[in-house]
Design an enzyme around this catalytic site. Sequence first.
Site, PDB file in Angstrom:
ATOM      1  N   ASP A   1       0.825  -1.210   0.000  1.00  0.00           N
ATOM      2  CA  ASP A   1       0.000   0.000   0.000  1.00  0.00           C
ATOM      3  C   ASP A   1       0.863   1.265   0.000  1.00  0.00           C
ATOM      4  O   ASP A   1       2.036   1.229   0.361  1.00  0.00           O
ATOM      5  CB  ASP A   1      -0.879   0.031   1.263  1.00  0.00           C
ATOM      6  CG  ASP A   1      -1.987  -1.007   1.218  1.00  0.00           C
ATOM      7  OD1 ASP A   1      -1.992  -1.849   0.301  1.00  0.00           O
ATOM      8  OD2 ASP A   1      -2.841  -0.970   2.118  1.00  0.00           O
TER       9      ASP A   1
ATOM     10  N   HIS B   1       3.977  -2.215   3.038  1.00  0.00           N
ATOM     11  CA  HIS B   1       4.093  -0.901   2.380  1.00  0.00           C
ATOM     12  C   HIS B   1       5.430  -0.820   1.659  1.00  0.00           C
ATOM     13  O   HIS B   1       6.476  -1.001   2.305  1.00  0.00           O
ATOM     14  CB  HIS B   1       3.981   0.214   3.421  1.00  0.00           C
ATOM     15  CG  HIS B   1       2.679   0.191   4.179  1.00  0.00           C
ATOM     16  ND1 HIS B   1       2.460  -0.655   5.239  1.00  0.00           N
ATOM     17  CD2 HIS B   1       1.529   0.891   3.996  1.00  0.00           C
ATOM     18  CE1 HIS B   1       1.220  -0.467   5.680  1.00  0.00           C
ATOM     19  NE2 HIS B   1       0.634   0.460   4.947  1.00  0.00           N
TER      20      HIS B   1
HETATM   21 NI    NI Z   1      -2.347   2.973   3.530  1.00  0.00          NI
END
Ligand code: NI
Length: 241
Positions: A66, A208
């Site tokens: 993400d 991430h």
């Molecule tokens: Ni996020």
Amino acid sequence: MVLAAAGVREWKMEQERAAALSGAQTAVLAETLTETEAESLPQIRTEAESQPQQLQEKKKIALTFDDGPHPYYTDQLLDGLAERGVKATFFLLGCNIEGNEEVVRRIAEEGHLIGNHTWYHVDITTLSQEEACAEIQNTSRKITEITGQPVEYVRPPFGNWDKELECEVMMIPIFWSVDTLDWSTRNADRLVDQVVSEAEENDIILMHDSYDSTVKAALRIVDLLQAEGYEFVTADELILE
Ligand code: NI
């Protein structure tokens, strides 16, 4: 009566002949089978041993990243995934795309799945319908401009999704089953230990691609879980099953 008795005798003889014949046939068959079996047994065993590995479906698992694209770490991650022949899923923030268009193009060209993570990383449940739709639609439009492909999936920031939300294009939300909290630990060794010990079939792992530690950990996770028989797939494959 005589005729009947003769009939019965004949029937009995017929039965006996049939029994003898079938006995002989069985014996011949048994002999043939024994020979065949004796000759081909090792070969049959070899096939039986190798087939389950070839035919058995691998355990599937998905890595999702993400908050990208990141101008440096996303490329590093893509290099490592390409070396390993692994596909992943990237949920992009609209506000991070400008200046990183080449990275976005590369993600798509290399066969990864691109999803929407809103424009400004907002909790859409706190917004009006109009604002929420703008967050999603502007991001999808930007991605499609670059990749030429429609965006069908959204990962709502904070996992907060409004099922009643009706924008121009309906999006399918993809959540996660393992939250690595990689943004907080920033430690590759701990991340690897955590994910490899927690991972189960059909897991969707949240990471991430904004940290060096995550890129390093993700590639080691791929190596270790591939060795355990896992196959890495894009997240859409796991939610549609
Ligand atoms: Ni996020």
